[in-house]
Design a protein around this motif. Structure first.
Motif, PDB file in Angstrom:
ATOM      1  N   ALA A 255      39.921   7.698   7.225  1.00 19.21           N
ATOM      2  CA  ALA A 255      40.486   7.389   5.985  1.00 19.21           C
ATOM      3  C   ALA A 255      39.130   6.944   4.640  1.00 19.21           C
ATOM      4  O   ALA A 255      38.934   7.558   3.213  1.00 19.21           O
ATOM      5  CB  ALA A 255      41.560   6.882   6.060  1.00 19.21           C
ATOM      6  N   LEU A 256      38.734   5.745   4.344  1.00 19.50           N
ATOM      7  CA  LEU A 256      38.431   5.058   3.841  1.00 19.50           C
ATOM      8  C   LEU A 256      36.888   5.551   3.299  1.00 19.50           C
ATOM      9  O   LEU A 256      36.864   5.982   1.709  1.00 19.50           O
ATOM     10  CB  LEU A 256      38.330   3.682   4.229  1.00 19.50           C
ATOM     11  N   ALA A 257      36.707   6.429   3.682  1.00 16.56           N
ATOM     12  CA  ALA A 257      34.760   6.656   3.868  1.00 16.56           C
ATOM     13  C   ALA A 257      35.700   8.375   3.004  1.00 16.56           C
ATOM     14  O   ALA A 257      34.689   8.421   2.106  1.00 16.56           O
ATOM     15  CB  ALA A 257      33.842   7.109   5.241  1.00 16.56           C
ATOM     16  N   CYS A 258      36.670   8.872   3.190  1.00 17.80           N
ATOM     17  CA  CYS A 258      36.699   9.836   2.270  1.00 17.80           C
ATOM     18  C   CYS A 258      37.334   9.813   0.738  1.00 17.80           C
ATOM     19  O   CYS A 258      37.167  10.310   0.242  1.00 17.80           O
ATOM     20  CB  CYS A 258      38.623  10.706   3.320  1.00 17.80           C
ATOM     21  N   TYR A 259      37.885   8.301   1.103  1.00 18.23           N
ATOM     22  CA  TYR A 259      38.793   7.949  -0.454  1.00 18.23           C
ATOM     23  C   TYR A 259      37.582   7.084  -1.312  1.00 18.23           C
ATOM     24  O   TYR A 259      37.686   7.332  -2.360  1.00 18.23           O
ATOM     25  CB  TYR A 259      39.113   6.679   0.373  1.00 18.23           C
ATOM     26  N   ILE A 260      36.478   6.870  -1.113  1.00 18.33           N
ATOM     27  CA  ILE A 260      35.551   6.629  -1.674  1.00 18.33           C
ATOM     28  C   ILE A 260      34.748   7.666  -2.141  1.00 18.33           C
ATOM     29  O   ILE A 260      34.176   8.040  -3.276  1.00 18.33           O
ATOM     30  CB  ILE A 260      33.805   4.736  -1.075  1.00 18.33           C
ATOM     31  N   ALA A 261      34.019   8.802  -0.933  1.00 14.99           N
ATOM     32  CA  ALA A 261      33.932   9.789  -1.198  1.00 14.99           C
ATOM     33  C   ALA A 261      34.300  10.378  -2.409  1.00 14.99           C
ATOM     34  O   ALA A 261      34.033  10.876  -3.277  1.00 14.99           O
ATOM     35  CB  ALA A 261      32.819  10.766  -0.201  1.00 14.99           C
ATOM     36  N   ALA A 262      35.383  10.892  -2.471  1.00 14.83           N
ATOM     37  CA  ALA A 262      36.428  11.252  -3.505  1.00 14.83           C
ATOM     38  C   ALA A 262      36.963  10.413  -4.913  1.00 14.83           C
ATOM     39  O   ALA A 262      36.696  10.881  -5.830  1.00 14.83           O
ATOM     40  CB  ALA A 262      37.935  11.382  -3.142  1.00 14.83           C
ATOM     41  N   GLN A 263      36.835   9.465  -5.220  1.00 15.61           N
ATOM     42  CA  GLN A 263      36.721   8.228  -5.856  1.00 15.61           C
ATOM     43  C   GLN A 263      35.371   7.830  -6.765  1.00 15.61           C
ATOM     44  O   GLN A 263      35.688   7.632  -8.574  1.00 15.61           O
ATOM     45  CB  GLN A 263      37.049   6.900  -5.298  1.00 15.61           C
ATOM     46  N   LYS A 264      34.313   8.335  -6.187  1.00 14.93           N
ATOM     47  CA  LYS A 264      32.690   7.860  -7.519  1.00 14.93           C
ATOM     48  C   LYS A 264      32.929   8.590  -8.372  1.00 14.93           C
ATOM     49  O   LYS A 264      32.220   7.965  -9.426  1.00 14.93           O
ATOM     50  CB  LYS A 264      32.185   8.163  -6.344  1.00 14.93           C
ATOM     51  N   GLU A 265      33.148   9.742  -8.556  1.00 12.84           N
ATOM     52  CA  GLU A 265      33.181  10.342 -10.041  1.00 12.84           C
ATOM     53  C   GLU A 265      34.759  10.936 -10.846  1.00 12.84           C
ATOM     54  O   GLU A 265      34.555  10.963 -11.437  1.00 12.84           O
ATOM     55  CB  GLU A 265      32.879  11.751  -9.677  1.00 12.84           C
ATOM     56  N   ARG A 266      35.945  10.112 -10.344  1.00 10.85           N
ATOM     57  CA  ARG A 266      37.346  10.303 -10.523  1.00 10.85           C
ATOM     58  C   ARG A 266      37.336   9.219 -11.965  1.00 10.85           C
ATOM     59  O   ARG A 266      37.147   8.492 -11.812  1.00 10.85           O
ATOM     60  CB  ARG A 266      38.150   9.891  -9.685  1.00 10.85           C
ATOM     61  N   VAL A 267      38.437  10.130 -12.354  1.00 12.85           N
ATOM     62  CA  VAL A 267      38.923   9.887 -14.140  1.00 12.85           C
ATOM     63  C   VAL A 267      40.125   9.388 -14.217  1.00 12.85           C
ATOM     64  O   VAL A 267      40.395  10.146 -13.700  1.00 12.85           O
ATOM     65  CB  VAL A 267      38.224  10.187 -14.950  1.00 12.85           C
ATOM     66  N   GLN A 268      40.925   8.820 -13.869  1.00 15.53           N
ATOM     67  CA  GLN A 268      41.607   8.439 -14.235  1.00 15.53           C
ATOM     68  C   GLN A 268      42.944   8.937 -15.075  1.00 15.53           C
ATOM     69  O   GLN A 268      42.133   9.480 -16.315  1.00 15.53           O
ATOM     70  CB  GLN A 268      43.123   6.897 -13.680  1.00 15.53           C
ATOM     71  N   VAL A 269      44.006   9.215 -15.316  1.00 10.59           N
ATOM     72  CA  VAL A 269      44.295   9.946 -16.011  1.00 10.59           C
ATOM     73  C   VAL A 269      44.979   8.745 -17.423  1.00 10.59           C
ATOM     74  O   VAL A 269      44.878   9.492 -18.928  1.00 10.59           O
ATOM     75  CB  VAL A 269      46.754  10.437 -15.797  1.00 10.59           C
ATOM     76  N   THR A 270      44.767   7.975 -17.392  1.00  9.28           N
ATOM     77  CA  THR A 270      44.158   6.897 -18.449  1.00  9.28           C
ATOM     78  C   THR A 270      43.678   7.205 -18.757  1.00  9.28           C
ATOM     79  O   THR A 270      42.402   6.517 -20.287  1.00  9.28           O
ATOM     80  CB  THR A 270      44.463   5.738 -18.447  1.00  9.28           C
ATOM     81  N   GLY A 271      42.332   7.851 -19.041  1.00  6.12           N
ATOM     82  CA  GLY A 271      40.687   7.640 -19.006  1.00  6.12           C
ATOM     83  C   GLY A 271      39.529   6.939 -18.321  1.00  6.12           C
ATOM     84  O   GLY A 271      38.939   7.082 -18.717  1.00  6.12           O
ATOM     85  N   VAL A 272      40.223   5.628 -17.829  1.00  6.87           N
ATOM     86  CA  VAL A 272      39.371   4.646 -16.898  1.00  6.87           C
ATOM     87  C   VAL A 272      39.132   5.099 -15.957  1.00  6.87           C
ATOM     88  O   VAL A 272      39.910   5.800 -14.741  1.00  6.87           O
ATOM     89  CB  VAL A 272      39.963   3.094 -17.350  1.00  6.87           C
ATOM     90  N   PRO A 273      37.572   5.488 -16.023  1.00 12.75           N
ATOM     91  CA  PRO A 273      36.911   6.150 -14.246  1.00 12.75           C
ATOM     92  C   PRO A 273      36.777   5.196 -13.432  1.00 12.75           C
ATOM     93  O   PRO A 273      37.657   4.249 -14.354  1.00 12.75           O
ATOM     94  CB  PRO A 273      35.465   6.030 -14.959  1.00 12.75           C
ATOM     95  N   ILE A 274      36.995   5.433 -12.332  1.00  8.67           N
ATOM     96  CA  ILE A 274      37.364   4.335 -10.737  1.00  8.67           C
ATOM     97  C   ILE A 274      36.457   3.122 -11.277  1.00  8.67           C
ATOM     98  O   ILE A 274      37.280   1.852 -10.780  1.00  8.67           O
ATOM     99  CB  ILE A 274      37.742   5.344 -10.149  1.00  8.67           C
ATOM    100  N   LYS A 275      35.330   3.644 -11.598  1.00 12.75           N
ATOM    101  CA  LYS A 275      34.238   2.463 -11.787  1.00 12.75           C
ATOM    102  C   LYS A 275      34.665   1.988 -12.527  1.00 12.75           C
ATOM    103  O   LYS A 275      33.398   0.160 -12.248  1.00 12.75           O
ATOM    104  CB  LYS A 275      32.701   2.969 -11.437  1.00 12.75           C
ATOM    105  N   GLU A 276      35.128   1.782 -13.314  1.00 19.00           N
ATOM    106  CA  GLU A 276      35.453   0.776 -14.221  1.00 19.00           C
ATOM    107  C   GLU A 276      36.772   0.136 -14.518  1.00 19.00           C
ATOM    108  O   GLU A 276      36.779  -0.515 -15.322  1.00 19.00           O
ATOM    109  CB  GLU A 276      35.720   1.558 -15.486  1.00 19.00           C
ATOM    110  N   ASP A 277      37.243   0.595 -13.411  1.00 14.63           N
ATOM    111  CA  ASP A 277      39.236  -0.269 -13.101  1.00 14.63           C
ATOM    112  C   ASP A 277      38.556  -1.398 -12.245  1.00 14.63           C
ATOM    113  O   ASP A 277      38.398  -1.303 -10.547  1.00 14.63           O
ATOM    114  CB  ASP A 277      39.441   0.808 -12.598  1.00 14.63           C
ATOM    115  N   PRO A 278      38.733  -3.026 -12.994  1.00 16.37           N
ATOM    116  CA  PRO A 278      38.704  -4.188 -11.684  1.00 16.37           C
ATOM    117  C   PRO A 278      39.679  -4.043 -10.297  1.00 16.37           C
ATOM    118  O   PRO A 278      39.629  -4.366  -9.516  1.00 16.37           O
ATOM    119  CB  PRO A 278      38.973  -4.902 -12.862  1.00 16.37           C
ATOM    120  N   TYR A 279      40.614  -3.558 -11.009  1.00 16.31           N
ATOM    121  CA  TYR A 279      41.703  -3.578 -10.032  1.00 16.31           C
ATOM    122  C   TYR A 279      41.994  -2.980  -8.436  1.00 16.31           C
ATOM    123  O   TYR A 279      41.991  -2.852  -7.498  1.00 16.31           O
ATOM    124  CB  TYR A 279      43.118  -3.579 -10.647  1.00 16.31           C
ATOM    125  N   ILE A 280      41.306  -1.166  -9.071  1.00 18.63           N
ATOM    126  CA  ILE A 280      40.883  -0.765  -7.788  1.00 18.63           C
ATOM    127  C   ILE A 280      39.670  -1.109  -7.304  1.00 18.63           C
ATOM    128  O   ILE A 280      39.278  -0.984  -5.991  1.00 18.63           O
ATOM    129  CB  ILE A 280      41.509   0.893  -7.969  1.00 18.63           C
TER     130      ILE A 280
END
Length: 390
Positions: A247-272
């Motif tokens: 599950a963790l591997a799936c999550y990380i693979a899916a989040q690499k290029e994801r941008v949240q509805v707020t417009g903040v990329p996951i890679k730039e969200d310190p909380y995530i």
């Protein structure tokens, strides 16, 4: 043993893909079962005289974890079916020859819970009953199950046997498995009507549970001196930890290029980013805690030393807490996976469903085990049910 994992990983993509079909048909696909059979994983704990590897439980656990990270149900079946050869090594050699003589890749299903009654007759017992949760049973030619010994009127006497029966002696209820997770395990009900169990296909359950199976069978290999109360849960918890790793591997693979509805990329969200690291650390800690206990128990057993009740209780506490810790960590990232994760076309939801159902297994229930581990450390003496499966 290393070659077993190598053979499995050669088919990793196919096993992962077959998991989708297994979830639909509610059993392992024939293709997945074939790959498991050819890998030799079910022979890990099998005696060498019957083509087994008599492998180290750590290697078995790591292999099952790898399978669970590909497909939860496949890891689960490998972990459960894979422990039965360990116990069959304590049965009468005649029973071992019956099962492995013609085919050393013969699989046995379970369960151990004494849901049916065996009434003594000349030369053995007559068995009747219905057993639930027989994981992987469609691909097994024999079953090893628990049976309460009854008197001539069928009333339970308190003694429990573990018995083995061929596929011709029981019926699989194909409509008994329709669940929310671990669907691919095909953990269906078994129905047995007036089956004769010859004496040589029976073993007093207490001999195994007490850790005296090796003495009873005259075996001196370290593997067979290993505590039942740790080797039996090991495959189940290993598969569960593998699911959370998947599950963790799936999550990380899916989040690499994801941008949240707020417009903040996951890679730039310190909380995530913090949540990812914390979850990964917790899952890793679960894996390491489980394997450390295996190594320590093995080394002590190999030196000819007994694993005390207190050590076994703490070992079970460690095993249970590893399962809960890993699933909680998985939940933290699943809740941050976004709406895409809930679609049935994504593999993450299947890992999530499978892991939560896996946590409901009896060997993951913390109450009595935690009680017993703490009480023993405080100098108390757990009694009755508080000593069960320790």
């Amino acid at each position: 043993m290393g070659h077993v994992l190598d053979r499995i990983m050669q088919h990793a993509d196919e096993i992962r893909a077959e998991g989708v079909e297994g979830d639909k048909i509610m059993r392992l696909t024939d293709t997945t079962a074939k790959h498991l059979r050819e890998s030799g994983i079910i022979r890990t704990f099998q005696p060498k005289e019957f083509g087994g590897f008599e492998g180290h439980p750590r290697e078995a656990a790591e292999t099952v974890m790898a399978l669970g990270a590909l497909d939860g149900a496949t890891g689960w079946v490998a972990g459960i079916v894979g422990v039965h050869p360990w116990e069959l090594a304590f049965f009468d050699p005649k029973a071992q020859e019956e099962i492995w003589g013609a085919d050393n890749d013969m699989w046995m299903a379970s369960p151990y819970a004494p849901m049916g009654v065996a009434v003594p007759v000349d030369g053995g017992y007559i068995l009747n009953g219905r057993w639930a949760f027989s994981s992987g049973t469609d691909h097994c030619g024999w079953v090893m199950i628990g049976a309460a010994v009854g008197d001539k009127d069928g009333n339970r006497t308190g003694q429990v046997l573990h018995v083995v029966l061929p596929r011709s002696d029981y019926e699989i209820d194909q409509d008994s498995w329709n669940v929310i997770g671990l669907r691919g395990t095909g953990s269906k009900d078994l129905i047995i009507k007036d089956a004769f169990i010859p004496e040589h296909r029976t073993l007093d359950a207490e001999i195994v549970l007490s850790g005296n199976g090796w003495r009873h069978a005259g075996r001196d290999e370290t593997l067979y001196k290993f505590p039942f109360s740790y080797i039996f849960p090991l495959g189940i918890t290993s598969s569960l930890i593998g699911m959370t790793e998947g599950a963790l591997a799936c999550y990380i693979a899916a989040q690499k290029e994801r941008v949240q509805v707020t417009g903040v990329p996951i890679k730039e969200d310190p909380y995530i980013l913090f949540a990812i690291s914390e979850a990964a650390s917790e899952i890793s800690a679960s894996r390491l805690a489980l394997l450390e206990t295996v190594d320590r128990f093995w080394d002590k057993t190999d030196r000819g030393e007994e694993i005390s009740f207190e050590e076994r209780a703490i070992g079970r506490r460690t095993q249970i807490s590893a399962a809960w810790r890993a699933v909680r960590a998985m939940d933290e990232v699943f809740a941050r996976a976004g709406g895409a994760a809930v679609h049935l076309k994504t593999p993450m939801q299947r890992f999530w469903r499978d892991a939560h159902v896996g946590l409901t297994h009896a060997i993951h229930v913390p109450g009595m085990i935690y009680h017993s581990a703490a009480l023993t450390q405080l100098g108390g003496e757990p009694q009755g049910a508080y000593r069960a499966m320790i």
